[in-house]
Enzyme design. Sequence first.
Site, short mmCIF file in Angstrom:
data_model
loop_
_atom_site.label_atom_id
_atom_site.label_comp_id
_atom_site.label_asym_id
_atom_site.label_seq_id
_atom_site.Cartn_x
_atom_site.Cartn_y
_atom_site.Cartn_z
N ILE A 19 0.82 -1.20 0.00
CA ILE A 19 0.00 0.00 0.00
C ILE A 19 0.86 1.25 0.00
O ILE A 19 0.52 2.26 -0.64
CB ILE A 19 -0.96 -0.02 1.22
CG1 ILE A 19 -2.00 -1.13 1.04
CG2 ILE A 19 -1.64 1.33 1.40
CD1 ILE A 19 -2.88 -1.35 2.27
N ASP A 38 12.15 3.00 3.26
CA ASP A 38 12.14 1.67 3.85
C ASP A 38 13.37 1.55 4.73
O ASP A 38 14.13 2.53 4.89
CB ASP A 38 12.03 0.56 2.80
CG ASP A 38 13.24 0.46 1.88
OD1 ASP A 38 14.30 1.09 2.18
OD2 ASP A 38 13.16 -0.23 0.86
N VAL A 67 11.85 2.36 11.05
CA VAL A 67 10.83 2.92 11.95
C VAL A 67 10.92 2.35 13.36
O VAL A 67 10.26 2.86 14.27
CB VAL A 67 9.41 2.72 11.38
CG1 VAL A 67 9.25 3.41 10.04
CG2 VAL A 67 9.04 1.23 11.29
N SER A 145 -6.55 -0.78 9.63
CA SER A 145 -7.08 -1.98 8.98
C SER A 145 -8.50 -2.22 9.47
O SER A 145 -8.89 -1.73 10.55
CB SER A 145 -6.21 -3.20 9.32
OG SER A 145 -6.83 -4.41 8.92
N TYR A 158 -2.00 -7.89 15.94
CA TYR A 158 -2.36 -7.07 14.79
C TYR A 158 -3.66 -6.32 15.05
O TYR A 158 -3.75 -5.10 14.83
CB TYR A 158 -2.49 -7.96 13.55
CG TYR A 158 -2.71 -7.22 12.25
CD1 TYR A 158 -1.64 -6.62 11.61
CD2 TYR A 158 -3.97 -7.14 11.66
CE1 TYR A 158 -1.82 -5.95 10.40
CE2 TYR A 158 -4.17 -6.47 10.47
CZ TYR A 158 -3.08 -5.88 9.83
OH TYR A 158 -3.26 -5.20 8.65
N LYS A 162 -3.83 -2.22 15.37
CA LYS A 162 -4.60 -1.43 14.41
C LYS A 162 -5.73 -0.66 15.09
O LYS A 162 -6.05 0.46 14.69
CB LYS A 162 -5.13 -2.33 13.30
CG LYS A 162 -4.04 -2.94 12.41
CD LYS A 162 -3.18 -1.87 11.75
CE LYS A 162 -2.17 -2.46 10.77
NZ LYS A 162 -1.34 -1.44 10.10
N GLY A 195 3.33 -9.64 -1.90
CA GLY A 195 3.53 -10.87 -1.17
C GLY A 195 2.35 -11.82 -1.21
O GLY A 195 2.50 -13.02 -0.94
#
Length: 272
Positions: A19, A38, A67, A145, A158, A162, A195
Amino acid sequence: MGTRLKDKIAIITGSSSGIGRASAEVFAEEGAHVIVNDDGGREGLGQQIADGIIANGGSASYFKANVFKSEDLKQLIEHAYTTYGRLDILMNNAYKGHTASVHEQEEEDWDQVFASSVKAVFLGSKYALPGMIQAGGGSIINTASVHGLLGGRRHSSYDAAKAAIINLTRQMALDYGKYGIRVNSICPGRIVTEGKIDFLEKYPEEVRRQKAVYPLGRPGTMREAGLAALFLASDDASFVTGHALVVDGGLTAQLADSVSESLEEGLGILKS
């Protein structure tokens, strides 16, 4: 080339794939100078993405920053201000980590998920906000998400991360609206990133399942997610802040029994 982001300076973390990459491409198509980022783990890839944007008529550069490291994020933000004099758009997009059910989730994996997403959103925004306040405006977009809105099996860290991003987005919208800074998040459903292409080719039954479950009959594309981010970054969303923009082909519009019915009906049709 469009003009919706003409002459804007944008940083997108984790933008050498997925994204983030699609968002970098569409931002550049609309006139922004995009700083591709990145952690350098896939040597040369980030610069390759920036070069591809330039080859297609856009404006881009590459800056390596991890990050997970506060100092790296600080340097990334400072790079925009020292090189271009300002930062108009920050898209906190990077994510890394393994998720599982709580009793199976390793502590270090949990920490990695939160560090790469929630903490990185906090730090990236922390370093970007003073300059945006001084400039009298800006746009921050955080990649969340649908997992931040609803729970998913075997996705403990996750889902929690999110959800935290969505509410942190709301909180920042309250604090910084008076400075002309808009803070929003995007909540994608299943997006076919680089991926996932091999995975879907390997497991065609997953393709059939997604066709059945998604009201639009398919998962989303990276570009579709990027276009949602573009909307939030642009003046088209000038009165939108604190919002979690769902980009999921109707997945979360359904009651659970409707999902079950769609799945059974769809798979039955596809099998016949």
